[in-house]
Design an enzyme around this catalytic site. Structure first.
Site, PDB file in Angstrom:
ATOM      1  CG  HIS A  69      -3.488  19.040  38.682  1.00  0.00           C
ATOM      2  ND1 HIS A  69      -4.260  17.991  39.162  1.00  0.00           N
ATOM      3  CD2 HIS A  69      -2.276  18.493  38.380  1.00  0.00           C
ATOM      4  CE1 HIS A  69      -3.540  16.878  39.151  1.00  0.00           C
ATOM      5  NE2 HIS A  69      -2.330  17.168  38.690  1.00  0.00           N
ATOM      6  CD1 TRP A  74       6.567   9.172  39.389  1.00  0.00           C
ATOM      7  CD2 TRP A  74       6.103  10.878  40.758  1.00  0.00           C
ATOM      8  NE1 TRP A  74       5.229   9.482  39.234  1.00  0.00           N
ATOM      9  CE2 TRP A  74       4.926  10.532  40.058  1.00  0.00           C
ATOM     10  CE3 TRP A  74       6.054  11.939  41.678  1.00  0.00           C
ATOM     11  CZ2 TRP A  74       3.710  11.194  40.262  1.00  0.00           C
ATOM     12  CZ3 TRP A  74       4.846  12.605  41.870  1.00  0.00           C
ATOM     13  CH2 TRP A  74       3.696  12.230  41.173  1.00  0.00           C
TER      14      TRP A  74
END
Length: 338
Positions: free
Chosen positions: A59, A229
């Site tokens: 990020h 995930w």
């Protein structure tokens, strides 16, 4: 589950010239050693800090804009209020806090370099690619850099998708093929507005997502989404790519309380959000781990250009490991002038 197929990777391996962070210089080797010693942490998600360090590096780097030359890992702008307040950065204050003792012990290293080095050490420690660390990033002295920045540079999980009004009936936003209405707009956001803007192509985009989203989990109180995930979110693998293709995925919202009865309450996103889960209503599989996919993940399977690369990585973990390593190193060096 899919497993890597046996192949000859001689060309791939011989092309890899990376040296792990521990082999760069005595100073950075000492920092890397300190980071490695703190990487396994039973007090944090799934017992490892590697995923949250990877997200911090991603990020901080993913704000780069090739046209203006602004953003990127150089500067560590997330130390300041404006960049830290980006909704896509929610929860990363934890990662920064974990690294503060290391910064105090090694004050000579910039925050910009420390955040990237922590991700590299985490990747290597968890079986991912060993990347050559290049130091030299310089921290922003103040927040004046933000004048050339803006929100919206990081990927948003549902951007441009058909909105839904009822958390108890999110399936009404699906088309006849089980894709969320408006997914094409979301795909354009991921491809053009985020990754093409930084200078990546489709192959690199898929490699980054397949390698990055094998790590960690989402938190409803941070991103608004929920769950991991993959089954093993602290180990590098091609499980994300393989499961996306092989498993059956169901769109859910916060109101899908049937997940609770299947022992999957952790997969219910915050109110107003949608995600896919590897669960089927009225069909309980006690051997199936709790896993989710964001809408922005699923475009890799829905878009033909992305899916071509997804299928390669689903079959071949070594190819993914190499391609992800190349793409992630590129991501973390954008705008640095190396």
């Amino acid at each position: 589950k899919w497993t890597p197929q046996s192949s000859d990777y001689t060309d791939i391996n011989s092309a890899t010239s990376y040296a792990p962070p521990s082999q760069v210089s005595p100073f950075y080797a000492d920092v890397a050693s300190e980071l490695k010693n703190m990487m396994d942490n039973p007090s944090w998600d799934d017992g490892s800090l590697a995923p949250v360090f990877l997200r911090l590096a991603w990020h901080s780097s993913g704000t780069y804009d090739a046209a203006s030359g602004t953003g990127g890992s150089n500067g560590a702008g997330m130390r300041f209020q404006d960049e830290a307040a980006d909704p896509e950065n929610a929860g990363l204050d934890v990662a920064r806090a974990f690294l503060e003792p290391v910064k105090r012990k090694f004050p000579e290293i910039s925050y910009s370099d420390l955040w990237i080095l922590a991700a590299y050490v985490g990747l290597e420690h968890t079986g991912g690619p060993a990347l050559e660390f290049t130091p030299g990033r310089v921290d922003h002295p103040d927040e004046s850099y933000w004048a050339g920045m803006s929100y919206g540079r990081l990927p948003a999980a549902e951007k441009y998708c058909c909105p839904h009004l009822d958390d108890n009936d999110v399936s009404s936003s699906l088309d006849a093929e089980g894709r969320v209405e408006g997914w094409e707009g979301l795909c354009t956001h991921v491809r053009n507005e985020v990754f093409y803007r930084m200078g990546f192509d489709d192959k690199e985009i898929v490699a980054l997502l397949c390698g990055g989203h094998v790590y960690g989990r989402c938190h409803p109180n941070a991103s608004g989404y929920a769950g991991p995930w993959v089954e093993h979110p602290t180990e590098f693998s091609n499980e994300y790519a393989a499961d996306m293709i092989e498993d059956e995925w169901t769109l859910v919202g916060h109101g899908d309380t049937w997940l609770d009865a299947q022992g999957a309450a952790e997969l219910r996103p915050a109110p107003g959000n949608r995600q896919f889960v590897n669960k089927i209503k009225y069909k309980v599989d006690e051997d199936e781990p709790n896993q989710m996919m964001l809408l922005s993940d699923m475009v890799l399977a829905w878009d033909p250009g992305f899916r071509t690369h997804l299928e390669v990585y689903a079959e071949d973990e070594e190819v993914l490991k190499y391609d992800f390593g190349v793409a992630f190193k590129k991501l973390t060096e954008l705008g640095c002038g190396f």
